[in-house]
Design a protein around this motif. Structure first.
Motif, PDB file in Angstrom:
ATOM      1  N   GLN A   1       0.865  -1.171   0.000  1.00 53.87           N
ATOM      2  CA  GLN A   1       0.000   0.000   0.000  1.00 53.87           C
ATOM      3  C   GLN A   1       0.905   1.224   0.000  1.00 53.87           C
ATOM      4  OE1 GLN A   1      -2.234   0.865   3.635  1.00 53.87           O
ATOM      5  NE2 GLN A   1      -4.059   1.342   2.438  1.00 53.87           N
TER       6      GLN A   1
ATOM      7  N   PRO B   1      -8.763  10.287   6.287  1.00 57.74           N
ATOM      8  CA  PRO B   1      -8.351  10.217   7.693  1.00 57.74           C
ATOM      9  C   PRO B   1      -7.115  11.058   8.017  1.00 57.74           C
ATOM     10  CG  PRO B   1      -8.874   8.030   6.866  1.00 57.74           C
ATOM     11  CD  PRO B   1      -8.904   8.941   5.684  1.00 57.74           C
TER      12      PRO B   1
ATOM     13  N   GLU C   1     -18.132   8.454   5.984  1.00 62.55           N
ATOM     14  CA  GLU C   1     -17.185   7.758   6.838  1.00 62.55           C
ATOM     15  C   GLU C   1     -17.891   7.295   8.113  1.00 62.55           C
ATOM     16  OE1 GLU C   1     -14.407   8.031   4.209  1.00 62.55           O
ATOM     17  OE2 GLU C   1     -13.372   7.868   6.133  1.00 62.55           O
ATOM     18  N   VAL C   2     -17.510   6.103   8.591  1.00 63.90           N
ATOM     19  CA  VAL C   2     -18.175   5.568   9.781  1.00 63.90           C
ATOM     20  C   VAL C   2     -17.921   6.439  11.004  1.00 63.90           C
ATOM     21  CG1 VAL C   2     -18.214   3.621  11.401  1.00 63.90           C
ATOM     22  CG2 VAL C   2     -18.253   3.195   8.945  1.00 63.90           C
ATOM     23  N   ARG C   3     -16.708   7.005  11.133  1.00 61.00           N
ATOM     24  CA  ARG C   3     -16.429   7.769  12.352  1.00 61.00           C
ATOM     25  C   ARG C   3     -17.291   9.024  12.442  1.00 61.00           C
ATOM     26  NH1 ARG C   3     -12.638   8.449   8.708  1.00 61.00           N
ATOM     27  NH2 ARG C   3     -11.738  10.468   8.193  1.00 61.00           N
TER      28      ARG C   3
ATOM     29  N   GLY D   1      -7.574   2.324   6.145  1.00 58.52           N
ATOM     30  CA  GLY D   1      -8.041   0.960   5.990  1.00 58.52           C
ATOM     31  C   GLY D   1      -7.189   0.173   5.017  1.00 58.52           C
TER      32      GLY D   1
ATOM     33  N   ASP E   1     -11.583   4.419   4.681  1.00 60.59           N
ATOM     34  CA  ASP E   1     -12.202   4.365   6.003  1.00 60.59           C
ATOM     35  C   ASP E   1     -11.669   3.155   6.773  1.00 60.59           C
ATOM     36  OD1 ASP E   1     -13.831   4.533   8.194  1.00 60.59           O
ATOM     37  OD2 ASP E   1     -15.690   4.812   7.062  1.00 60.59           O
ATOM     38  N   PRO E   2     -11.003   3.377   7.921  1.00 57.74           N
ATOM     39  CA  PRO E   2     -10.463   2.239   8.667  1.00 57.74           C
ATOM     40  C   PRO E   2     -11.518   1.565   9.542  1.00 57.74           C
ATOM     41  CG  PRO E   2      -9.867   4.287   9.760  1.00 57.74           C
ATOM     42  CD  PRO E   2     -10.649   4.667   8.530  1.00 57.74           C
ATOM     43  N   HIS E   3     -12.704   2.145   9.612  1.00 58.98           N
ATOM     44  CA  HIS E   3     -13.710   1.665  10.563  1.00 58.98           C
ATOM     45  C   HIS E   3     -14.856   0.921   9.893  1.00 58.98           C
ATOM     46  CE1 HIS E   3     -11.956   5.174  12.843  1.00 58.98           C
ATOM     47  NE2 HIS E   3     -11.859   4.199  13.731  1.00 58.98           N
ATOM     48  N   ILE E   4     -15.505   0.063  10.687  1.00 58.72           N
ATOM     49  CA  ILE E   4     -16.815  -0.473  10.331  1.00 58.72           C
ATOM     50  C   ILE E   4     -17.726  -0.269  11.535  1.00 58.72           C
ATOM     51  CG2 ILE E   4     -16.003  -2.177   8.649  1.00 58.72           C
ATOM     52  CD1 ILE E   4     -16.072  -4.290  10.830  1.00 58.72           C
ATOM     53  N   SER E   5     -19.021  -0.422  11.333  1.00 61.63           N
ATOM     54  CA  SER E   5     -19.940  -0.252  12.460  1.00 61.63           C
ATOM     55  C   SER E   5     -19.846  -1.470  13.371  1.00 61.63           C
ATOM     56  CB  SER E   5     -21.372  -0.105  11.936  1.00 61.63           C
ATOM     57  OG  SER E   5     -21.758  -1.292  11.267  1.00 61.63           O
TER      58      SER E   5
ATOM     59  N   ARG F   1     -17.764   2.808  16.684  1.00 60.76           N
ATOM     60  CA  ARG F   1     -17.133   2.198  15.520  1.00 60.76           C
ATOM     61  C   ARG F   1     -16.051   1.219  15.941  1.00 60.76           C
ATOM     62  NH1 ARG F   1     -15.852   7.062  17.034  1.00 60.76           N
ATOM     63  NH2 ARG F   1     -13.707   7.768  17.092  1.00 60.76           N
TER      64      ARG F   1
END
Lengths: 571, 197
Positions: free
Chosen positions: A218, A249, A331-333, B61, B134-138, B180
């Motif tokens: 990556q 992020p 974004e989830v956050r 992510g 996005d590094p997160h999931i719910s 999260r």
């Protein structure tokens, strides 16, 4: 989550109200050439040295024409400066990824975009620009276009506050003082705080990482991001270092960094209403303008939040849980609420940074940012630009009230006459002609249609959004539109120039004329510019004049799409 | 014209002076403070393994595809989680392409996690994020993946479930943002207790 959303909204509004007066008080000192601040021991010598190097006599004031010409010349030089940097990027230092020069039309579009405080981006930052281009070519305008906007607002307020006067201040003094005393100190603190949250600030080449599952590499983009993000937010510029802007992020890592960024976007615009009240000796008027802005802001966020939380019925029918809302492009956050709030804040102001992709919002969720821009971004607004834009509506509101009661309209004791109203209308009409004219042209041209990535009414909205954003000097996008073409770059560049400068000139003419007028004593027939009646009248003026021009095309875009989505129609 | 020349000169000089201050001094001061006080964050919150190899960033992510890992959200950045090409899909609500993609993702998600045809799927699990990184999931999406991960690793589901609950990040300061789970951190912890490569 409903509960958390409301809590965050309430805390946001309270925080905004709390910083308004301190910011206003500080603005007063900064915008007074002889004002004292805490930073004087350090910055006063630097300020004096700057004037000496520039060859400016800081004690000499300018009339509205000289002030405007100085601003225009400065913008021209800055625009050429950035154009040259972008075209010569490959020869300049701090280019570890060895990016080549930008094409002529992309460099034109980008230079104009940053000069006009728009920060529309036809390119992806981390895949196109060197650290030098970002840190010098772009950040320069992030500072000075913001400072110039605040300077113009201060000149307009002086025009209203002064009487029987010819001059409105000195552009160079306002420019330098705003940059040194206001923008730099706040940005320094904000940038360091953002680093603590995870925003990067380095000059390393991009990092290559072996992924945790051992299957791939990556490449991680790096750069001096924090210093750029701080001013892009505070100066309502909005141009991201990375392509994904504040959704990335590295630009906006935590909900706290997100909250502070949203608050920073509104902070100066909000403080300027207090400055207006104080300078005109009518603090209630300042707060009445503030309340008007707050109400318009609340209307936008409540609609956008509700729509986004409702999600997309087409996807829900396939099996997507209703509870999550519309998460495409978010974004989830941040979740639905903070994405909606950011979208409303960034378009109420002329910021244009995004923490979610507006193109993927539900039709009425995307309608709100679009409508905000078409109202002229006067809800707290771009730094400076929001206030002088709103003052145009104030003059019109007072004029309409005068017509209704059959008296010569007065604003803070000054007669509003044909000249002022003509200039105010000119400033407004220029915006609608540019937005609607260019959008109509693109919508019937092959060059306009080939850039689309969505079709049906959503495609029309993509085009309309682009020219609203460009003309409004916002810079956010329905980013599916591929605008990096000769035609889009050129027409959007023109729209940005029109939206910035053809608006400032008539407004400065109006301010120059107001400054010369005498103040008439208050009488029982004077229309008060504070209190509930004024707020209602001002909201009515903003919505009617702002909306009337755009309602037909908004109906064909987001409104039609909303109903088609309900029927499950796809394009 | 005579009046314009000195103004033009001032504009030129103002550009140079302000560029030195705003584009030279200012970013360098932020750089210095950042590198001294927040070195890790300023350099990208990188994850470095015990051999000194950079394995990613805590904030970005990665494309975990194997059964034994918790899976991230779909990504529209490059070919997926390309951290040099951040991007969302930018597909609109009435896009045929988006609808078809989401349909495929829902079917795949149900299949790999053993859900029924009628079970609904968390929204974040089948939609691309704004950044594509996005590094997160719910927490909901993490919980639905517990059994699959546990089976693939030969662990008791309750063990994995406990790790997931530990990994749930609450709103910041008690009220900011959504709850999260950081997929990278969770998968790192899993790899530490269960070294079946």
């Amino acid at each position: 989550m409903e509960y958390f959303g409301w809590l965050q909204l309430i805390v946001f509004v309270i925080a905004l109200a709390a910083i308004t007066k301190p910011m206003g008080l500080y603005l007063m000192r900064v915008l007074d050439a002889g004002g004292k601040t805490w930073f004087d021991p350090v910055l006063k010598p630097v300020e004096r040295l700057t004037y000496r190097l520039m060859g400016v006599d800081s004690s000499k004031e300018q009339d509205w024409k000289q002030y405007t010409v100085a601003m225009l010349l400065f913008s021209l030089v800055g625009c050429l400066f950035t154009y040259a940097i972008l075209r010569l990027q490959h020869l300049l230092p701090l280019n570890p990824q060895a990016f080549g020069p930008l094409s002529a039309h992309l460099a034109f579009n980008t230079a104009v975009s940053f000069t006009t405080n728009t920060n529309w981006q036809s390119y992806g930052g981390e895949s196109t620009l060197s650290y030098f281009s970002q840190m010098v070519g772009l950040v320069f305008h992030n500072f000075v276009s913001a400072a110039a906007g605040i300077a113009i607002a201060a000149a307009v307020v002086r025009g209203i506050a002064r009487h029987s006067a010819r001059t409105l201040g000195n552009f160079w003094v306002d420019l330098v003082r705003v940059t040194y005393y206001l923008l730099l100190p706040i940005c320094l603190v904000l940038a360091v705080f953002l680093v603590s949250q995870g925003v990067i600030q380095n000059f390393k080449p991009y990092t290559r990482a072996l992924t945790l599952d051992w299957t791939a590499t990556q490449t991680i983009a790096q750069g001096p991001v924090a210093s750029q993000v701080a001013i892009k937010i505070l100066g309502t510029n909005g141009g991201g270092f990375m392509n994904a802007n504040a959704a990335h992020p590295f630009e906006n890592p935590t909900p706290l960094s997100n909250f502070l960024q949203m608050l920073s976007i509104f902070s100066i615009g909000s403080g300027l209403t207090w400055y207006l009240g104080h300078m005109t000796g009518n603090q209630k008027h300042g707060w009445a303008v503030w309340i008007t802005m707050l109400l318009l802001f609340l209307g936008g966020i409540l609609l956008c939040w509700r729509v986004e939380a409702g999600g997309n019925p087409i996807h829900q029918q396939l099996g997507v849980a209703v509870a999550g809302g519309n998460m495409e492009g978010k974004e989830v956050r941040f979740g639905v609420f903070n994405s909606a709030l950011f979208a409303v804040v960034t378009t109420d102001a002329s910021c244009g940074a995004v923490n979610a992709m507006h193109d993927s919002f539900a039709p009425l969720g995307g309608f709100v940012p679009l409508f905000n821009m078409e109202l002229g971004e006067i809800i707290f607004g771009g730094v400076g630009a929001g206030l002088y834009g709103m003052l145009v509506f104030v003059v019109l509101a007072v004029f309409i009230a005068g017509l209704m009661v059959g008296r010569t309209p007065e604003y803070l004791g000054k007669k509003i006459e044909a000249y002022e109203v003509k200039m105010a209308m000119l400033a407004l009409l220029v915006l609608s002609v540019s937005i609607l004219g260019f959008a109509a042209w693109a919508a019937v041209s092959p060059w306009g249609l080939t850039g689309l990535s969505n079709f049906g009414p959503h495609g029309l909205t993509e085009i309309l959004y682009a020219y609203s954003s460009g003309t409004g000097n916002n810079g956010s996008a329905f980013a599916g539109l591929n605008a990096n073409t000769l035609w889009y770059n050129t027409t959007l560049g023109l729209a940005m120039l029109i939206g910035r400068f053809l608006m400032i000139v008539p407004i400065m003419a109006m301010a120059g004329s107001l400054a010369q007028k005498k103040v008439a004593p208050l009488s029982s027939g004077t229309f008060p510019v504070s209190g509930g009646t004024f707020v209602v009248l001002l909201i009515g003026t903003v919505l009617l004049i702002g909306a009337l021009n755009f309602l037909p095309v908004l109906t064909l875009g987001p409104v039609v799409e909303h109903f088609l989505m309900g029927q499950g129609k796809l394009f | 014209m005579k009046q314009l020349l000195p103004e033009f000169r001032s504009a030129l000089l103002a550009t140079l002076v302000l560029a030195v201050v705003c584009c030279g001094l200012y970013p360098l001061v932020v750089f210095s403070i950042g590198q001294l006080a927040f070195r890790e964050q300023a350099n990208g919150s990188l994850i470095v393994d015990k051999h000194g190899v950079v394995r990613g960033s805590k904030l970005l992510g990665q494309n975990f595809a194997a059964e034994k890992y918790f899976h991230p959200r779909p990504s529209a950045a490059g070919n997926g989680y390309d951290a040099a090409n951040s991007s969302g899909s930018n597909l609109g609500p009435t896009s045929q392409k988006l609808r078809d993609t989401i349909k495929e993702r829902i079917e795949a998600y149900r299949k790999e996690n053993g859900l029924k045809e009628t079970d609904s799927v968390p929204a974040d699990a089948v939609t691309a994020s704004g950044s594509g990184l996005d590094p997160h999931i719910s927490p909901e999406s993490a919980r639905l993946q517990i059994v699959r991960v546990a089976v693939a690793r030969g662990l008791v589901p309750a063990t994995v479930a406990a790790l997931v609950e530990q990994a749930v990040e609450r709103p910041q300061l008690g009220f900011l943002g959504d709850p999260r789970v950081n997929v990278l951190r969770l998968n790192l912890v899993l790899d530490e207790i269960n070294i079946s490569r």
